[in-house]
Design a protein around this motif. Structure first.
Motif, PDB file in Angstrom:
ATOM      1  N   HIS A  56       0.859  -1.168   0.000  1.00  0.00           N
ATOM      2  CA  HIS A  56       0.000   0.000   0.000  1.00  0.00           C
ATOM      3  C   HIS A  56       0.906   1.232   0.000  1.00  0.00           C
ATOM      4  CE1 HIS A  56      -3.618  -2.335   0.860  1.00  0.00           C
ATOM      5  NE2 HIS A  56      -2.863  -3.050   1.682  1.00  0.00           N
ATOM      6  N   GLY A  57       0.484   2.293  -0.695  1.00  0.00           N
ATOM      7  CA  GLY A  57       1.379   3.430  -0.789  1.00  0.00           C
ATOM      8  C   GLY A  57       0.683   4.746  -1.031  1.00  0.00           C
ATOM      9  N   VAL A  58       1.513   5.780  -1.123  1.00  0.00           N
ATOM     10  CA  VAL A  58       1.026   7.140  -1.335  1.00  0.00           C
ATOM     11  C   VAL A  58       2.145   7.957  -1.970  1.00  0.00           C
ATOM     12  CG1 VAL A  58       1.768   7.967   0.952  1.00  0.00           C
ATOM     13  CG2 VAL A  58      -0.156   9.083  -0.211  1.00  0.00           C
ATOM     14  N   ILE A  59       1.776   8.929  -2.791  1.00  0.00           N
ATOM     15  CA  ILE A  59       2.744   9.885  -3.327  1.00  0.00           C
ATOM     16  C   ILE A  59       2.787  11.072  -2.392  1.00  0.00           C
ATOM     17  CG2 ILE A  59       3.376  11.361  -5.260  1.00  0.00           C
ATOM     18  CD1 ILE A  59       3.583   8.420  -5.891  1.00  0.00           C
ATOM     19  N   SER A  60       3.960  11.406  -1.923  1.00  0.00           N
ATOM     20  CA  SER A  60       4.096  12.445  -0.904  1.00  0.00           C
ATOM     21  C   SER A  60       5.176  13.441  -1.300  1.00  0.00           C
ATOM     22  CB  SER A  60       4.456  11.811   0.440  1.00  0.00           C
ATOM     23  OG  SER A  60       4.769  12.790   1.403  1.00  0.00           O
ATOM     24  N   GLY A  61       4.972  14.692  -0.918  1.00  0.00           N
ATOM     25  CA  GLY A  61       6.017  15.702  -1.044  1.00  0.00           C
ATOM     26  C   GLY A  61       6.427  15.949  -2.481  1.00  0.00           C
ATOM     27  N   GLY A  62       7.673  16.297  -2.649  1.00  0.00           N
ATOM     28  CA  GLY A  62       8.209  16.599  -3.962  1.00  0.00           C
ATOM     29  C   GLY A  62       8.914  17.937  -3.956  1.00  0.00           C
ATOM     30  N   TYR A  63       9.545  18.260  -5.057  1.00  0.00           N
ATOM     31  CA  TYR A  63      10.216  19.551  -5.155  1.00  0.00           C
ATOM     32  C   TYR A  63      10.077  20.045  -6.596  1.00  0.00           C
ATOM     33  CZ  TYR A  63      13.985  16.572  -6.954  1.00  0.00           C
ATOM     34  OH  TYR A  63      14.708  15.654  -7.653  1.00  0.00           O
ATOM     35  N   THR A  64      10.264  21.311  -6.798  1.00  0.00           N
ATOM     36  CA  THR A  64      10.045  21.927  -8.096  1.00  0.00           C
ATOM     37  C   THR A  64      11.370  22.145  -8.813  1.00  0.00           C
ATOM     38  OG1 THR A  64       8.089  23.051  -7.262  1.00  0.00           O
ATOM     39  CG2 THR A  64       9.039  23.897  -9.295  1.00  0.00           C
ATOM     40  N   TYR A  65      11.442  21.714 -10.061  1.00  0.00           N
ATOM     41  CA  TYR A  65      12.614  21.957 -10.882  1.00  0.00           C
ATOM     42  C   TYR A  65      12.587  23.392 -11.420  1.00  0.00           C
ATOM     43  CZ  TYR A  65      13.235  16.872 -11.039  1.00  0.00           C
ATOM     44  OH  TYR A  65      13.428  15.550 -10.717  1.00  0.00           O
ATOM     45  N   ASP A  66      13.658  23.767 -12.117  1.00  0.00           N
ATOM     46  CA  ASP A  66      13.728  25.110 -12.697  1.00  0.00           C
ATOM     47  C   ASP A  66      12.612  25.371 -13.702  1.00  0.00           C
ATOM     48  OD1 ASP A  66      15.956  25.639 -11.210  1.00  0.00           O
ATOM     49  OD2 ASP A  66      17.377  25.100 -12.781  1.00  0.00           O
ATOM     50  N   LYS A  67      12.168  24.318 -14.389  1.00  0.00           N
ATOM     51  CA  LYS A  67      11.126  24.463 -15.401  1.00  0.00           C
ATOM     52  C   LYS A  67       9.720  24.259 -14.823  1.00  0.00           C
ATOM     53  CE  LYS A  67      14.137  23.109 -19.230  1.00  0.00           C
ATOM     54  NZ  LYS A  67      14.310  22.170 -20.369  1.00  0.00           N
ATOM     55  N   GLY A  68       9.627  24.211 -13.505  1.00  0.00           N
ATOM     56  CA  GLY A  68       8.310  24.115 -12.877  1.00  0.00           C
ATOM     57  C   GLY A  68       7.784  22.707 -12.723  1.00  0.00           C
ATOM     58  N   GLN A  69       8.603  21.692 -13.065  1.00  0.00           N
ATOM     59  CA  GLN A  69       8.169  20.322 -12.900  1.00  0.00           C
ATOM     60  C   GLN A  69       8.321  19.901 -11.439  1.00  0.00           C
ATOM     61  OE1 GLN A  69      10.863  18.644 -15.840  1.00  0.00           O
ATOM     62  NE2 GLN A  69       9.116  18.200 -17.166  1.00  0.00           N
ATOM     63  N   LYS A  70       7.441  19.011 -11.024  1.00  0.00           N
ATOM     64  CA  LYS A  70       7.457  18.577  -9.638  1.00  0.00           C
ATOM     65  C   LYS A  70       7.552  17.056  -9.569  1.00  0.00           C
ATOM     66  CE  LYS A  70       5.066  19.272  -5.229  1.00  0.00           C
ATOM     67  NZ  LYS A  70       3.887  19.866  -4.563  1.00  0.00           N
ATOM     68  N   GLU A  71       8.450  16.579  -8.748  1.00  0.00           N
ATOM     69  CA  GLU A  71       8.615  15.132  -8.574  1.00  0.00           C
ATOM     70  C   GLU A  71       7.974  14.709  -7.254  1.00  0.00           C
ATOM     71  OE1 GLU A  71      12.002  11.657  -8.061  1.00  0.00           O
ATOM     72  OE2 GLU A  71      12.600  13.742  -8.325  1.00  0.00           O
ATOM     73  N   GLY A  72       7.146  13.685  -7.316  1.00  0.00           N
ATOM     74  CA  GLY A  72       6.564  13.141  -6.105  1.00  0.00           C
ATOM     75  C   GLY A  72       7.333  11.917  -5.647  1.00  0.00           C
ATOM     76  N   PHE A  73       7.332  11.682  -4.367  1.00  0.00           N
ATOM     77  CA  PHE A  73       8.018  10.535  -3.788  1.00  0.00           C
ATOM     78  C   PHE A  73       6.988   9.492  -3.379  1.00  0.00           C
ATOM     79  CE2 PHE A  73      10.713  14.266  -2.608  1.00  0.00           C
ATOM     80  CZ  PHE A  73      11.724  14.013  -3.510  1.00  0.00           C
ATOM     81  N   GLY A  74       7.179   8.260  -3.826  1.00  0.00           N
ATOM     82  CA  GLY A  74       6.241   7.188  -3.521  1.00  0.00           C
ATOM     83  C   GLY A  74       6.707   6.356  -2.337  1.00  0.00           C
ATOM     84  N   TYR A  75       5.845   6.256  -1.341  1.00  0.00           N
ATOM     85  CA  TYR A  75       6.187   5.532  -0.115  1.00  0.00           C
ATOM     86  C   TYR A  75       5.351   4.265   0.019  1.00  0.00           C
ATOM     87  CZ  TYR A  75       8.873   9.542   1.521  1.00  0.00           C
ATOM     88  OH  TYR A  75       9.807  10.535   1.643  1.00  0.00           O
ATOM     89  N   CYS A  76       6.007   3.153   0.340  1.00  0.00           N
ATOM     90  CA  CYS A  76       5.317   1.950   0.773  1.00  0.00           C
ATOM     91  C   CYS A  76       5.049   2.078   2.267  1.00  0.00           C
ATOM     92  CB  CYS A  76       6.181   0.713   0.521  1.00  0.00           C
ATOM     93  SG  CYS A  76       6.209   0.157  -1.190  1.00  0.00           S
ATOM     94  N   VAL A  77       3.797   1.904   2.668  1.00  0.00           N
ATOM     95  CA  VAL A  77       3.445   2.108   4.066  1.00  0.00           C
ATOM     96  C   VAL A  77       2.967   0.810   4.703  1.00  0.00           C
ATOM     97  CG1 VAL A  77       2.851   4.525   3.648  1.00  0.00           C
ATOM     98  CG2 VAL A  77       1.066   2.789   3.530  1.00  0.00           C
ATOM     99  N   GLU A  78       3.118   0.744   6.007  1.00  0.00           N
ATOM    100  CA  GLU A  78       2.660  -0.405   6.774  1.00  0.00           C
ATOM    101  C   GLU A  78       2.307   0.034   8.188  1.00  0.00           C
ATOM    102  OE1 GLU A  78       5.819  -3.231   6.930  1.00  0.00           O
ATOM    103  OE2 GLU A  78       7.121  -1.959   8.162  1.00  0.00           O
ATOM    104  N   ILE A  79       1.509  -0.775   8.866  1.00  0.00           N
ATOM    105  CA  ILE A  79       1.154  -0.495  10.253  1.00  0.00           C
ATOM    106  C   ILE A  79       2.328  -0.862  11.140  1.00  0.00           C
ATOM    107  CG2 ILE A  79      -0.460  -0.950  12.129  1.00  0.00           C
ATOM    108  CD1 ILE A  79      -1.812   0.358   9.766  1.00  0.00           C
ATOM    109  N   ASP A  80       2.822   0.090  11.898  1.00  0.00           N
ATOM    110  CA  ASP A  80       3.919  -0.177  12.823  1.00  0.00           C
ATOM    111  C   ASP A  80       3.393  -0.521  14.217  1.00  0.00           C
ATOM    112  OD1 ASP A  80       6.916  -0.002  13.411  1.00  0.00           O
ATOM    113  OD2 ASP A  80       6.087   1.365  14.919  1.00  0.00           O
TER     114      ASP A  80
END
Length: 265
Positions: free
Chosen positions: A44-68
């Motif tokens: 199970h996962g989610v796309i979280s956060g990211g940062y903007t490149y010079d051209k305005g593109q944004k990268e999202g980070f995909g996390y695998c999540v689990e119950i701790d």
């Protein structure tokens, strides 16, 4: 090996996992917060956060999540289920494998669930918080009774960068339907920098803090103060079992005094 960041005085207020609900059932309840399923990593996962490149593109980070952790507690309003979710960075916004990096954090999510007939519903939630280093989430969260009707998850984040070792307590607690994220610096050492300890170099700084106890004699904003015990040397001063008190602030969480020796970052 897990860092021990509680003294024996604080450990007495730490309940163990005591819920018989399956993690898959809980993930179904939390599906709206973590809507993705990554086939490659089977998580199970989610796309979280990211940062903007010079051209305005944004990268999202995909996390695998689990119950701790999932821990049932009895309150004056009935049973509540405290859940801690942790996540590792594994894929990008397209679902493809992504390399971890030192500057990237892991993911943490805290939920409080209440009964709704034969089911559970979310009462308080903070699904997407940063915790951990190099893309790895923190595991083995502890639930402490932090007030007459308050419980909170606690862990310690650590990082080593250019020979400097730093740690801090992360304390997640609830105010109304919100989760408040507190951070208290707990350890510092510059012994790995090569800039100290040798002849004609200054002495190395090395200081450590543990959660010594929970002061149940007082209640501030619904929470007990925390007693922190400090040992080591920093800024030319030596501390030997010196106690500092951290009080809860409804907007900022647990805070330390201005003279707290590690409150310089």
């Amino acid at each position: 090996m897990m860092t021990v960041f509680f003294s024996s005085h604080a450990l007495a207020d730490m309940p163990q996992t005591n819920s018989a609900i399956s993690n898959e059932t809980l993930m179904a309840v939390l599906k709206s917060y973590y809507p993705l399923y990554n086939q490659e990593f089977k998580c199970h996962g989610v796309i979280s956060g990211g940062y903007t490149y010079d051209k305005g593109q944004k990268e999202g980070f995909g996390y695998c999540v689990e119950i701790d952790r999932q821990i049932m507690v009895k309150t004056s309003k009935g049973m509540r289920l405290y859940i801690m979710v942790t996540g590792d960075l594994e894929f990008d916004a397209n679902g493809d494998r992504r390399l971890k990096g030192h500057a990237l954090s892991g993911l943490a999510g805290m939920f409080i669930l209440k009964p709704n007939g034969n089911h559970w519903q979310v009462e308080s939630a903070s699904p997407d918080m940063s915790a951990g280093a190099s893309g790895y989430g923190l595991h083995d969260w502890k639930l402490l009774k932090l007030g007459p009707e308050k419980w909170g998850f606690v862990n310690e984040h650590s990082d080593l960068h250019q020979g400097y070792f730093e740690s801090g307590f992360i304390i997640l607690s609830s105010v109304g339907n919100s989760i408040v994220d507190s951070f208290i610096n707990s350890e510092f050492s510059n012994a790995g920098t090569g800039l100290c300890g040798e002849e004609q170099l200054p002495a190395c700084e090395d200081i450590d803090v543990k959660i010594h106890s929970i002061d149940k004699s007082k209640v501030v904003s619904g929470y007990y103060p925390l007693q922190l015990i400090v040992n080591g040397s920093i800024d030319g001063k030596t501390y030997n079992n010196v106690i500092y008190t951290s009080y809860f602030n409804a907007e900022k969480g647990y805070q330390v005094s201005d003279n707290y020796p590690l409150d310089r970052w």
